[in-house]
Design an enzyme around this catalytic site. Structure first.
Site, PDB file in Angstrom:
ATOM      1  N   ASP A  13       0.820  -1.209   0.000  1.00  0.00           N
ATOM      2  CA  ASP A  13       0.000   0.000   0.000  1.00  0.00           C
ATOM      3  C   ASP A  13       0.854   1.259   0.000  1.00  0.00           C
ATOM      4  OD1 ASP A  13      -2.367   1.388  -0.034  1.00  0.00           O
ATOM      5  OD2 ASP A  13      -2.879   1.025   2.073  1.00  0.00           O
ATOM      6  N   GLY A  14       0.315   2.320  -0.595  1.00  0.00           N
ATOM      7  CA  GLY A  14       0.963   3.630  -0.536  1.00  0.00           C
ATOM      8  C   GLY A  14       1.550   4.122  -1.850  1.00  0.00           C
ATOM      9  N   ASN A  15       1.255   3.429  -2.936  1.00  0.00           N
ATOM     10  CA  ASN A  15       1.792   3.857  -4.239  1.00  0.00           C
ATOM     11  C   ASN A  15       1.300   5.243  -4.636  1.00  0.00           C
ATOM     12  OD1 ASN A  15       2.820   1.293  -4.296  1.00  0.00           O
ATOM     13  ND2 ASN A  15       1.523   0.548  -5.972  1.00  0.00           N
ATOM     14  N   GLY A  16       0.011   5.483  -4.433  1.00  0.00           N
ATOM     15  CA  GLY A  16      -0.580   6.769  -4.816  1.00  0.00           C
ATOM     16  C   GLY A  16       0.030   7.913  -4.038  1.00  0.00           C
ATOM     17  N   ARG A  26      -0.695   9.148  -9.895  1.00  0.00           N
ATOM     18  CA  ARG A  26      -0.686   7.917  -9.090  1.00  0.00           C
ATOM     19  C   ARG A  26       0.011   6.748  -9.776  1.00  0.00           C
ATOM     20  NH1 ARG A  26      -4.052   7.239  -4.971  1.00  0.00           N
ATOM     21  NH2 ARG A  26      -4.348   5.066  -5.533  1.00  0.00           N
ATOM     22  N   SER A  58      -7.566  -5.563  -5.143  1.00  0.00           N
ATOM     23  CA  SER A  58      -8.708  -6.120  -4.411  1.00  0.00           C
ATOM     24  C   SER A  58      -9.975  -6.054  -5.265  1.00  0.00           C
ATOM     25  CB  SER A  58      -8.919  -5.352  -3.107  1.00  0.00           C
ATOM     26  OG  SER A  58      -9.424  -4.063  -3.372  1.00  0.00           O
ATOM     27  N   GLU A  60     -12.533  -4.581  -4.363  1.00  0.00           N
ATOM     28  CA  GLU A  60     -12.965  -3.187  -4.199  1.00  0.00           C
ATOM     29  C   GLU A  60     -12.193  -2.237  -5.119  1.00  0.00           C
ATOM     30  OE1 GLU A  60     -12.289  -5.276  -1.650  1.00  0.00           O
ATOM     31  OE2 GLU A  60     -14.292  -5.500  -0.790  1.00  0.00           O
ATOM     32  N   ASN A  61     -10.970  -2.613  -5.477  1.00  0.00           N
ATOM     33  CA  ASN A  61     -10.162  -1.737  -6.339  1.00  0.00           C
ATOM     34  C   ASN A  61     -10.759  -1.568  -7.746  1.00  0.00           C
ATOM     35  OD1 ASN A  61      -6.965  -2.815  -4.907  1.00  0.00           O
ATOM     36  ND2 ASN A  61      -8.214  -1.050  -4.377  1.00  0.00           N
ATOM     37  N   ARG A 179       1.869  -4.888   6.254  1.00  0.00           N
ATOM     38  CA  ARG A 179       1.156  -3.855   5.502  1.00  0.00           C
ATOM     39  C   ARG A 179       2.000  -2.592   5.538  1.00  0.00           C
ATOM     40  NH1 ARG A 179      -5.098  -2.444   4.528  1.00  0.00           N
ATOM     41  NH2 ARG A 179      -4.746  -0.701   3.111  1.00  0.00           N
ATOM     42  N   GLU A 198       0.854 -13.292  12.294  1.00  0.00           N
ATOM     43  CA  GLU A 198       1.491 -12.147  12.962  1.00  0.00           C
ATOM     44  C   GLU A 198       1.468 -10.950  12.020  1.00  0.00           C
ATOM     45  OE1 GLU A 198       2.632 -11.991  16.075  1.00  0.00           O
ATOM     46  OE2 GLU A 198       2.112 -14.091  16.446  1.00  0.00           O
TER      47      GLU A 198
HETATM   48  C1  IPE Z   1      -5.573  -2.680  -0.146  1.00  0.00           C
HETATM   49  O1  IPE Z   1      -5.191  -1.365  -0.390  1.00  0.00           O
HETATM   50  C2  IPE Z   1      -5.562  -3.459  -1.413  1.00  0.00           C
HETATM   51  C3  IPE Z   1      -4.259  -3.673  -2.030  1.00  0.00           C
HETATM   52  C4  IPE Z   1      -3.118  -3.302  -1.550  1.00  0.00           C
HETATM   53  C5  IPE Z   1      -4.292  -4.409  -3.264  1.00  0.00           C
HETATM   54  P1  IPE Z   1      -6.273  -0.222  -0.580  1.00  0.00           P
HETATM   55  O2  IPE Z   1      -5.506   1.045  -0.744  1.00  0.00           O
HETATM   56  O3  IPE Z   1      -7.221  -0.576  -1.646  1.00  0.00           O
HETATM   57  O4  IPE Z   1      -7.040  -0.266   0.829  1.00  0.00           O
HETATM   58  P2  IPE Z   1      -7.913   0.822   1.583  1.00  0.00           P
HETATM   59  O5  IPE Z   1      -8.960   1.298   0.637  1.00  0.00           O
HETATM   60  O6  IPE Z   1      -7.000   1.930   1.987  1.00  0.00           O
HETATM   61  O7  IPE Z   1      -8.469   0.098   2.772  1.00  0.00           O
HETATM   62  C1  IPE Z   2      -1.458   0.199  -3.397  1.00  0.00           C
HETATM   63  O1  IPE Z   2      -1.268   1.572  -3.437  1.00  0.00           O
HETATM   64  C2  IPE Z   2      -1.710  -0.397  -4.771  1.00  0.00           C
HETATM   65  C3  IPE Z   2      -3.082  -0.862  -4.978  1.00  0.00           C
HETATM   66  C4  IPE Z   2      -4.044  -0.875  -4.080  1.00  0.00           C
HETATM   67  C5  IPE Z   2      -3.397  -1.361  -6.304  1.00  0.00           C
HETATM   68  P1  IPE Z   2      -2.477   2.575  -3.502  1.00  0.00           P
HETATM   69  O2  IPE Z   2      -2.826   2.801  -4.928  1.00  0.00           O
HETATM   70  O3  IPE Z   2      -3.595   2.116  -2.632  1.00  0.00           O
HETATM   71  O4  IPE Z   2      -1.826   3.888  -2.896  1.00  0.00           O
HETATM   72  P2  IPE Z   2      -2.452   4.889  -1.840  1.00  0.00           P
HETATM   73  O5  IPE Z   2      -2.932   4.069  -0.675  1.00  0.00           O
HETATM   74  O6  IPE Z   2      -3.563   5.599  -2.520  1.00  0.00           O
HETATM   75  O7  IPE Z   2      -1.322   5.791  -1.467  1.00  0.00           O
HETATM   76 MG    MG Z   3      -4.063   2.371  -0.675  1.00  0.00          MG
END
Ligand code: IPE
Ligand code: IPE
Ligand code: MG
Length: 232
Positions: A13-16, A26, A58, A60-61, A179, A198
């Site tokens: 998580d956190g690419n954006g 993003r 996910s 949801e994505n 995470r 864990e």
């Molecule tokens: C969780 O990240 C899904 C993946 C890393 C593939 P999200 O960025 O979608 O999760 P939320 O929306 O912050 O819970």
């Molecule tokens: C995780 O990074 C990658 C995917 C969920 C596909 P995000 O795209 O959720 O990045 P943030 O959380 O918006 O920074």
């Molecule tokens: Mg995210």
């Protein structure tokens, strides 16, 4: 390193946010995130981890803007093409798990090809969860069980029987779930399978999460005391 987890899973998580902090779109974060996938896969192979699983997309994505979704799918496609030889060299078996029916025919064909070609590699299994969610997995397992078993068998089903219908059948539950990006939630990931996992939460954004950060999480894991509800 002692006490190396057999199965490490990562919610990447956190690419954006990584891209935004650099004044970029993003998708640049997703591109850079691929480098972290490579680094962590390498570290996992080197350290003797047997299963590395990555939450890449996910259910949801799918609700993200169309352009971001299609870029992520293209990135997946491109990575499959590029990484095959590295996987073969490192003895990595590649597996994709999730709601494959929602993926394009082209992507499914590329995934199948990669899975077939790497099927007998046995140094490590790399699992990519794509179009996956924990609730979806439990629901599809329940439906499969209901369609397969007699009413009596269904009534007598135990947890170990039910697990055979999850998409993760045959794969040990994750010992360690990492995470990144400072978020501390499960986001509908491996709900059933993480019953005794864990958790390690890292503030580092995924594109910056490389070998050192991966190994720090493994060290943190090695200091944990897993009790499984018992008294030690
Ligand atoms: C969780 O990240 C899904 C993946 C890393 C593939 P999200 O960025 O979608 O999760 P939320 O929306 O912050 O819970
Ligand atoms: C995780 O990074 C990658 C995917 C969920 C596909 P995000 O795209 O959720 O990045 P943030 O959380 O918006 O920074
Ligand atoms: Mg995210």
């Amino acid at each position: 390193m002692n006490n190396v987890p057999q199965h490490v899973s990562i919610i990447m998580d956190g690419n954006g946010r990584w891209a935004k902090a650099r004044g970029k779109e993003r998708i640049y974060g997703h591109f850079e995130g691929v480098e972290s996938v490579r680094a962590c896969t390498e570290a996992a192979v080197e350290d003797g981890v047997k299963y590395l699983s990555l939450y890449a997309f996910s259910e949801e994505n799918w609700n993200r803007p169309k352009e971001e979704v299609s870029t992520l799918m293209e990135l997946m496609m491109e990575s499959i093409r590029k990484e095959l030889s590295t996987m073969m060299d490192n003895g990595v078996r590649f597996v994709v798990l999730g709601n494959r029916a929602r993926l394009s025919d082209k992507l499914n064909a590329a995934i199948d090809g990669m899975m077939e070609q790497t099927a007998s590699n046995d140094r490590m299994t790399l699992i990519v969860f794509l179009s996956y969610s924990g609730k979806w997995d439990i629901m599809q397992a329940m439906k499969k069980a209901a369609a397969t078993l007699s009413p009596e068998e269904f009534q007598n089903m135990e947890a170990a029987d039910f697990e055979r219908y999850l998409v993760t059948a045959g794969i040990p539950d994750p010992d360690l779930l990492i995470r990144t990006s400072g978020e501390e939630r499960i986001s509908n990931y491996l709900l059933w399978q993480s019953a005794y996992t864990e958790f390690v939460f890292s503030p580092v954004l995924w594109p910056d999460f490389r070998k050192d950060e991966f190994r720090a999480a493994l060290r943190e894991y090695s200091s944990r005391d897993r009790r499984y509800g018992k008294v030690k």
